[in-house]
Design an enzyme around this catalytic site. Structure first.
Site, PDB file in Angstrom:
ATOM      1  N   HIS A  27       0.826  -1.226   0.000  1.00 41.57           N
ATOM      2  CA  HIS A  27       0.000   0.000   0.000  1.00 41.57           C
ATOM      3  C   HIS A  27       0.856   1.271   0.000  1.00 41.57           C
ATOM      4  O   HIS A  27       0.404   2.316   0.449  1.00 41.57           O
ATOM      5  CB  HIS A  27      -0.945   0.055   1.211  1.00 41.57           C
ATOM      6  CG  HIS A  27      -1.601  -1.249   1.543  1.00 41.57           C
ATOM      7  ND1 HIS A  27      -2.821  -1.629   1.009  1.00 41.57           N
ATOM      8  CD2 HIS A  27      -1.189  -2.287   2.323  1.00 41.57           C
ATOM      9  CE1 HIS A  27      -3.140  -2.833   1.466  1.00 41.57           C
ATOM     10  NE2 HIS A  27      -2.162  -3.266   2.262  1.00 41.57           N
ATOM     11  N   LYS A  67      15.855  21.555 -10.419  1.00 43.03           N
ATOM     12  CA  LYS A  67      15.109  20.364 -10.838  1.00 43.03           C
ATOM     13  C   LYS A  67      15.964  19.317 -11.535  1.00 43.03           C
ATOM     14  O   LYS A  67      16.857  19.626 -12.302  1.00 43.03           O
ATOM     15  CB  LYS A  67      13.994  20.775 -11.793  1.00 43.03           C
ATOM     16  CG  LYS A  67      12.870  21.507 -11.105  1.00 43.03           C
ATOM     17  CD  LYS A  67      11.966  20.555 -10.381  1.00 43.03           C
ATOM     18  CE  LYS A  67      10.575  20.592 -11.000  1.00 43.03           C
ATOM     19  NZ  LYS A  67       9.738  19.548 -10.469  1.00 43.03           N
ATOM     20  N   GLU A 105       8.960   8.831 -16.715  1.00 43.23           N
ATOM     21  CA  GLU A 105       7.574   9.267 -16.910  1.00 43.23           C
ATOM     22  C   GLU A 105       7.079   8.892 -18.302  1.00 43.23           C
ATOM     23  O   GLU A 105       5.918   8.520 -18.486  1.00 43.23           O
ATOM     24  CB  GLU A 105       7.456  10.771 -16.702  1.00 43.23           C
ATOM     25  CG  GLU A 105       7.687  11.179 -15.257  1.00 43.23           C
ATOM     26  CD  GLU A 105       7.718  12.687 -15.100  1.00 43.23           C
ATOM     27  OE1 GLU A 105       6.776  13.222 -14.499  1.00 43.23           O
ATOM     28  OE2 GLU A 105       8.669  13.328 -15.588  1.00 43.23           O
ATOM     29  N   SER A 108      14.773  21.906 -15.587  1.00 48.57           N
ATOM     30  CA  SER A 108      13.635  22.780 -15.850  1.00 48.57           C
ATOM     31  C   SER A 108      14.162  24.112 -16.343  1.00 48.57           C
ATOM     32  O   SER A 108      15.209  24.578 -15.888  1.00 48.57           O
ATOM     33  CB  SER A 108      12.837  22.975 -14.561  1.00 48.57           C
ATOM     34  OG  SER A 108      12.090  24.176 -14.630  1.00 48.57           O
TER      35      SER A 108
END
Ligand code: ARG
Length: 470
Positions: free
Chosen positions: A167, A294, A301, A288
């Protein structure tokens, strides 16, 4: 070669225009044309035609001279395509008619004999099987490379302790190597699914002709052999009507994509500074334009994102086939783009994942720090109470819950509680319990088959190398 304008200006198709007074309307031509995407079958189409022509000559259906001209012409076309000189014409609908029309321009009359005893229906089914067979081999290689990267990390980190989750809540300590080897099993089954599908796919539909077979004395076993198929398909109607081989590929591809997407999601989580478990190499990370701090795991992704396209392809093909009456229907031309898109997505996602796994650096200190949260050894304490004090597990669970509450109130880990504090909850607890409360002791104790004990993991990694990479 006819030009696109020919048909728009009304000339009938040179390959089947015998009973047509005029050519297709502009919208007919546009909806019908598949050459923009099936041109990638050109290599398979030429190989199929060469095998077919050889067989026609061997069976005395065409002359050796005609076959020689056809072989030479097809080789020339292959060269033209390789050199980027071949002009694919949408007015000629598909790759098959483009190749045949060019052959006619190159060698004249013998070109017209090539299409004896076959149809575009068995031709396209053959081309797709050949294309998918190569693709399946590439996917299998890609899976193997990924397994090699995972096994490499498992060997390095057989004893690196980290929190194991259920979980996404801290559950029990495991090792990073154990976690890697879980994926090795998944991708091993994926390889098995691809291999199974490949074995069923590897039959030649060539010679099924339009649907009923042919009256010419062809030798289907000969073309099957020449193209590397195990045998010809047994039923000509099945040979042209089904695309289950493509569905099987997409089914297996979808499961692969789902597995890839899970590992990608973990990389996204693990590289977030809130976790900080692993670092990806600069070359697999993006920055970024506005936020200088970043380091985004874009490749992970995109792997996660591409899985949706692969599943979409499976759904598109299954929906297209569902309810189609036997045998071939033009709907089936719509099999190609989903299959090509899924294969392309997979052949990006697989090596990208392999590169990330091979290139990641594990922050072992951060992983160890992370094991301090979540009372990961609570199960070890409960098991100790069962084993040493003979408590029923349910009672041990209750006692452990109270001790966890105590640690939580004091904001310490279980192994930082004193013996007397624990004895305040259960007086029979003795100092022996201290040996099971550290995360190292916990993982070391998980020696059951398939468990996470470092010695098990090291042995399992060696075994995985033997099972999957030898
Ligand atoms: N381009 C067609 C396809 O991909 C080839 C087969 C055409 N057959 C036919 N009967 N019109 O399905």
């Amino acid at each position: 070669m006819s030009k696109p304008e020919d048909s728009k200006s009304g000339a009938a198709n040179p390959l089947w225009g015998g009973r047509f007074a005029e050519g297709p309307s502009e919208i007919m031509e546009r909806i019908n044309a598949s050459v923009s995407f099936d041109r990638r079958l050109a290599g398979q189409d030429i190989a199929g035609s060469k095998a077919h022509a050889d067989m026609l000559a061997a069976c005395g259906i065409i002359s050796d001279a005609d076959n020689a001209a056809i072989q030479k012409g097809l080789d020339t076309i292959a060269d033209e395509i390789a050199a980027g000189e071949f002009v694919f014409d949408p007015a000629l609908e598909d790759v098959h008619m483009n190749v045949e029309t060019r052959l006619k321009a190159l060698i004249g009359e013998p070109a017209g004999r090539l299409h004896t005893g076959r149809s575009r229906n068995d031709q396209v089914a053959t081309d797709m099987r050949l294309w998918l067979r190569d693709t399946m081999d590439a996917v299998e290689d890609g899976l193997r490379d990924l397994q090699a990267a995972l096994i490499g990390q498992a060997e390095t980190h057989a004893a690196t302790v980290m929190p194991g989750f259920t979980h996404l809540q801290p559950a029990q300590p495991v090792t990073f190597g154990h976690h890697m080897l879980a994926y090795v099993e998944m991708f091993g089954r994926d390889r098995g699914r691809i291999a199974d599908a490949r074995a069923r796919l590897n039959e030649s539909p060539l010679g099924s002709a339009a649907l009923a077979g042919t009256s010419f004395p062809i030798d289907r076993a000969m073309t099957a052999r020449a193209l590397g198929f195990d045998r010809p398909t047994a039923n000509s109607m099945d040979g042209v009507a089904d695309r289950d081989f493509a569905l099987e590929f997409l089914g297996a591809a979808t499961i692969i994509a789902v597995h890839l997407s899970r590992i990608a999601e973990e990389l996204v989580i693990w590289t977030s500074p809130h976790f900080g478990y692993v670092r990806l190499p600069d070359g697999l990370t993006t920055g970024s334009s506005i936020m200088p701090q970043k380091r985004n795991a874009d490749a992970a992704e995109l792997v996660r994102g591409k899985s949706g396209r692969v599943l979409g392809a499976l759904v598109a093909l299954a929906t297209m086939l569902k309810g189609l009456p036997m045998t071939y229907g033009k709907d089936m031309q719509e099999d190609k783009e989903p299959v090509f898109d899924a294969a392309e997505s997979l052949m990006l996602a697989l090596p990208a994942t392999t590169a990330m796994i091979a290139g990641l650096t594990v922050d072992t200190a951060a992983l160890h720090r992370a094991t301090a949260a979540g009372f990961l050894t609570a199960t070890d304490l409960a098991d100790w109470l069962v084993r040493t004090l003979g408590m029923p597990f349910r009672d041990a669970h209750h006692v452990t819950g109270r001790i966890v509450k105590l640690a939580e109130d004091k904001d310490v880990t279980l192994d930082a509680l004193s013996l007397s504090e624990m004895q305040g909850v259960e007086p029979r607890i003795d100092e022996g319990v201290m040996a099971v409360l550290s995360v190292e002791a916990s993982v070391a104790s998980r020696t059951s088959l398939g468990g996470t004990a470092p010695a098990n993991v090291a042995a399992a990694a060696a075994e995985a190398r033997r099972r999957f990479l030898s």
